[in-house]
Each structure stands twice: as structure tokens, then as C-alpha cells.
Write a protein that holds these residues in place. Sequence first.
Motif, mmCIF file in Angstrom:
data_model
loop_
_atom_site.group_PDB
_atom_site.id
_atom_site.type_symbol
_atom_site.label_atom_id
_atom_site.label_comp_id
_atom_site.label_asym_id
_atom_site.label_seq_id
_atom_site.Cartn_x
_atom_site.Cartn_y
_atom_site.Cartn_z
ATOM 1 N N UNK A 197 0.824 -1.203 0.000
ATOM 2 C CA UNK A 197 0.000 0.000 0.000
ATOM 3 C C UNK A 197 0.860 1.256 0.000
ATOM 4 N N UNK A 198 1.959 1.253 0.751
ATOM 5 C CA UNK A 198 2.887 2.384 0.733
ATOM 6 C C UNK A 198 3.416 2.598 -0.682
ATOM 7 N N UNK A 237 3.184 3.317 10.773
ATOM 8 C CA UNK A 237 3.726 4.677 10.719
ATOM 9 C C UNK A 237 4.220 4.991 9.309
ATOM 10 N N UNK A 238 4.789 3.995 8.611
ATOM 11 C CA UNK A 238 5.236 4.201 7.230
ATOM 12 C C UNK A 238 4.050 4.539 6.325
ATOM 13 N N UNK A 239 2.922 3.852 6.550
ATOM 14 C CA UNK A 239 1.733 4.108 5.745
ATOM 15 C C UNK A 239 1.203 5.517 5.988
ATOM 16 N N UNK A 240 1.111 5.917 7.237
ATOM 17 C CA UNK A 240 0.644 7.265 7.553
ATOM 18 C C UNK A 240 1.574 8.319 6.956
ATOM 19 N N UNK A 241 2.866 8.034 7.000
ATOM 20 C CA UNK A 241 3.857 8.936 6.406
ATOM 21 C C UNK A 241 3.649 9.057 4.902
ATOM 22 N N UNK A 242 3.418 7.899 4.256
ATOM 23 C CA UNK A 242 3.226 7.880 2.804
ATOM 24 C C UNK A 242 1.959 8.619 2.416
ATOM 25 N N UNK A 243 0.879 8.421 3.182
ATOM 26 C CA UNK A 243 -0.370 9.122 2.902
ATOM 27 C C UNK A 243 -0.166 10.633 3.006
ATOM 28 N N UNK A 244 0.526 11.062 4.051
ATOM 29 C CA UNK A 244 0.786 12.491 4.232
ATOM 30 C C UNK A 244 1.684 13.035 3.130
ATOM 31 N N UNK A 245 2.737 12.269 2.785
ATOM 32 C CA UNK A 245 3.690 12.687 1.749
ATOM 33 C C UNK A 245 2.992 12.805 0.395
#
Length: 206
Positions: free
Chosen positions: A73-74, A128-136
Motif C-alpha cells: 500500500x505504501x 507509521x510508514x503508511x501514515x507517512x506515505x499518505x501524508x507525503x
Amino acid sequence: MTSADRRLTPRRKPRQVRAELTRERILTAAAHVFAEYGYAAGTTNRIAEQARMSIGSLYQYFPNKDAILAELLVRHIDRGAWTGADGLDLTPGSLKDAVQSLVRDAIDHHRDDPQLLRIMIEEAPVSSDLLEAIDRHGRARVGQVREVFARHPDVRVQDLDMAVELVVGTVEMNTHKLMATPHPNQVERLETELVAMITRYLHGDR
């Protein structure tokens, strides 16, 4: 790092080409397995078999299938840039074409594998990687769209920043929802109606 994050964190971050290729092989195999068998039956044993490696080798890279799905997903999110933004016609009368480019780009990005997309939306654990990717991804796409709309002479909204947030959110949400369970002719209808709705809104039509 929380215990949940540790569970979803890949065990080996590739530093060499060979390791990166192995990791990509696992992710490609997992995408195939999840799409064919579903998430519940898409076991790590099946993924390892599809990737033609031992289960022990797979576990050197990912601790479980949740971590693999989260990474898929990332990767999906990070590949979602608006690829046609730079070549747009920004002259008067071309706003509909610009909006259509945005909508079509989002649709094409989700067209490849509806079954896998549905699994990613419904089953992927939040890391946390997924949330980071969504924000990015969100910041990058909003920035792209804002730049285009700010330069287009036919955009007449009062609050450009909020308008961009609304447009990007509307396109993303509706595209994800429909492309996860596509039906004949619905994709064309989605594109037509989204383009018409967003174009009228950006024109300032009330």
C-alpha cells in the motif's frame, strides 16, 4: 517504535541491488497471491512459493503478511503522482481538459488490479510508514494541483487552498471506491460526472 509498528516494519531494508530485487520479487508475488486467493488465504507460504524462495528467506525481509500488505500500500500510494500535470494547456477554455487529466490520471493509477486494490483498502493495517506515505503523497498531489489551478485563468474560486483540498479529496475518494469494485460503463460515467462537477465548481458556477 510501538509493538504494532515493529510488527509491520520490514526486517531488512535493501542496501544492495540483489537485496532490492529480492524484496521486489516478494512484493510482486504477494500482489499476485492476494489478488488470486484473497487476503485470508494469501499465506506467507503461498507468497514464498510464488516468489520461488524458501519461507525462511521471505522472513528475512518481512515478519508477516501484514507487513507485506502494508508495504504494498505504501508503494501504491507513492506511485500516485499526477503524471500529466506538466504538459497541460492552461489557456482560457481549457479548464475542462485540465480537470479531465487529473481525474483520468487517478483512474488509470487504480485500474490495474481491482481485487488487490480492494484488499489494500479493506485489510491493510495502519503503520507509521503508511501514515507517512499518505501524508507525503497528499501534500505532493495537493501541491501539484494547486500550482495548476493557481495559473489557470478560468479558475474563479474564492478560497483556492480549500478548493484544491476539496477537489483532490473528492477525486481520490470516489476513484478508490469505484475502482475497487468496477462495473461495466461505470468508470466512464464516473469520469464524465466528476469532470463536469469539478469544472463547474472551479468556474465559480453556483
